[in-house]
Design a protein around this motif. Structure first.
Motif: not given
Length: 432
Positions: A328-331, A351-354, A369-371, A387-390
Motif C-alpha cells: 500500500g501507500y504510507h507515510v 520510496a514511491h509509496s511514501t 498522513p498530513r494530506i 492500497i490506502n488511497l482515497g
C-alpha cells in the motif's frame, strides 16, 4: 531574460521569458558536435521514455544529420529505469519518426534498444561504493556497500550522448544529467538505495533543490563509466523549449537546472484546501502519475485533499503493481520505524509509496498522513482502499467546478506533473 553561464565546458543558452527558436537550438547542437572528430566512431544516444517532455525528435534528427557521414552508427538506448519497455512503434513516437522513415533513412546508421533492468546478462558491474563512502555522501542516512551495475551495451560504443529534460524531481532534486545512467540504464541495487535515500530526506525537502545527497551519489557513480560522455540538457515548460545546455554533468547540467528552477517552480504564498491535478496521458499508471502528488504536496493545507485525475489509468503500476498492492501507500515513518518488517521490499518501491502518500507521522501504530491523496482514475474503489488511497469517481468531476477558485482555497492544475508548486508564506503575490 536570458540565462547563459559561459564556460569552455559548455555550449548553450536559455531564456526565462521566451522560447528558444528552432534555428538557435539546431545551431547549438551543431556547434557542440563540431568540437570533436567523429570519423569511424560508434555513438550511443541515451534517451528518455515517453514520460518525459522534450524535443527529442529535433535533437535526434539534428545529431543524426550532422554525424551520419562520419560515424559508424548513432544508436539509441531508452533509459527506462524500472519503467515498461517501449515497443518499436513507441520508440518511433519518441523520436518523431515513422516506420517508413526509419526503414528508408535512419536504419542506415541507427538501431534502438530498451534498457533491460531485470536481465542480469545485459548488465555489468563496473565498481562499488564502499559503506564508508556511502555514509559520507548521504550524511549517515545509508550505511551499506552499493554495487554500481549498468547496461553492458554502452561498452560497445566510443561516445555516449545523454539527451533529456531537466525538471524538478522528488528523489534527486532535479532530473537530467547522470540520472539517465542511474536509474536510467542501471541495475537495481543503486536504484533502490538512492530512491530510499530521497524518501528518507522527503519530497518536501529535496524536490527542486540542485545540490542534494542523491545527486552526489549519481555523480560519484558516473565516475566509474570510463567512456567519453556529452550531456544535452534541455529545459522545457509545458512542452515549450526554453533552453539547451550541452557539455558535462556539472556545469552544463547545473546551468539547465538553474533555468528549470526559474520556469518550472511556481511559488505561491498560500496553501489550498483542495487540489485537482490532471495527469497527462503520457502517465500510464499511478507509478508515473504520482508526479502529480510530488509536485503539489507542499501547497496543500494540513488535512487537504489532493485529487489525481486520470480516467485513462487502470493500473497501479505496470511493473510493480503486485508489490504495491501488498504494502500500500504510507507515510515515510510507517516504514522507517519498522524496517525489519519490510526487509524484502525494494527501497525504490517503498520510496514511491511514501512519496505519493506524502508527509505525516506514525506513532503507536497509528498513521497520520498530513494530506489526503485521492485517485480519480479507472482503478476500482476496492483497490484504492486496499492500497490506502482515497477514491473518487472521475465521472463526477466537472472541471468548471474547479477552475478560477484559488481565492476559495481550490487549485486546478490542467496539466500536472512537471511544474513544482512550492509554498513560501512570506512571498509577495507572485502566482502568475
Amino acid at each position: 531574460m536570458a540565462v547563459c553561464n559561459g564556460s569552455e565546458n559548455m555550449i548553450g543558452n536559455g531564456y526565462v521569458n521566451k522560447i528558444i527558436e528552432e534555428d538557435e537550438f539546431i545551431n547549438l547542437i551543431n556547434k557542440a558536435l563540431e568540437k570533436d572528430n567523429w570519423k569511424g566512431k560508434k555513438v550511443l544516444l541515451v534517451l528518455p521514455d515517453l514520460t518525459r517532455s522534450a524535443p527529442i525528435s529535433l535533437m535526434y534528427r539534428t545529431i543524426y544529420n550532422k554525424l551520419k557521414d562520419q560515424v559508424d552508427c548513432v544508436d539509441g538506448l531508452i533509459a527506462l529505469g524500472t519503467h515498461s519497455a517501449l515497443s518499436m512503434n513507441k520508440i518511433f513516437e519518441r523520436l518523431g519518426i515513422t516506420e517508413e522513415e526509419y526503414n528508408n533513412t535512419f536504419s542506415k546508421k541507427s538501431k534502438f534498444y530498451n534498457h533491460e533492468w531485470q536481465s542480469s546478462d545485459k548488465l555489468k558491474k563496473i565498481g562499488e561504493i564502499s559503506k564508508d563512502k556511502v555514509s559520507e555522501i548521504t550524511n549517515g542516512i545509508i550505511k551499506e556497500n552499493v554495487s554500481i551495475v549498468i547496461n553492458n551495451r554502452i561498452f560497445e560504443y566510443d561516445h555516449l550522448m545523454v539527451l533529456g529534460p531537466v525538471f524538478p524531481h522528488e528523489v534527486v532534486g532535479f532530473s537530467g544529467g547522470n540520472k539517465y545512467f542511474f536509474p536510467g540504464i542501471s541495475g537495481e541495487d543503486i536504484i533502490n538505495m538512492f530512491h530510499w535515500l530521497g524518501a528518507v530526506i522527503t519530497n518536501e525537502v529535496i524536490n527542486g533543490k540542485k545540490d542534494t545527497p542523491v545527486r552526489k551519489v549519481l555523480n560519484y557513480a558516473a565516475k566509474f563509466i570510463d567512456i567519453p560522455r556529452t550531456y544535452f540538457n534541455v529545459v522545457v515548460n509545458y512542452k515549450k523549449t526554453h533552453g539547451l545546455y550541452i557539455g558535462d554533468d556539472v556545469i552544463a547540467w547545473g546551468s539547465a537546472a538553474d533555468l528549470s528552477a526559474s520556469i518550472n517552480i511556481k511559488h505561491v504564498n498560500r496553501r489550498y484546501k483542495k487540489i485537482l491535478g490532471v495527469a497527462p496521458k503520457k502517465y500510464e499508471d499511478v507509478w508515473t502519475a504520482g508526479k502529480v502528488a510530488y509536485k503539489t504536496e507542499t501547497v496543500l493545507e494540513d488535512g487537504g485533499d489532493l485529487i489525481i485525475y486520470a480516467p485513462h489509468i487502470t493500473e497501479v503500476s505496470v511493473m510493480h503493481g503486485e508489490i504495491i498492492e501488498k504494502i500500500g501507500y504510507h507515510v515515510r515513518d510507517y516504514y522507517l520505524k519498522r524496517m525489519e518488517q519490510f526487509s524484502d521490499i525494494p527501497g525504490g518501491i517503498m520510496a514511491h509509496s511514501t512519496h505519493v502518500k506524502g508527509s505525516g507521522s506514525f506513532d503507536n501504530d497509528i498513521e497520520k498522513p498530513r494530506i489526503n491523496v485521492i485517485l480519480a482514475t479507472g482503478i476500482p474503489e476496492e483497490i484504492c482502499k486496499k492500497i490506502n488511497l482515497g477514491y473518487l469517481n472521475p465521472d463526477t468531476i466537472d472541471f468548471k467546478d474547479w477552475k478560477n477558485k484559488e481565492d476559495e482555497g481550490v487549485l486546478f492544475i490542467p496539466e500536472a506533473g512537471e511544474v513544482l508548486y512550492k509554498f513560501f508564506p512570506n512571498l509577495n503575490n507572485q502566482e502568475d
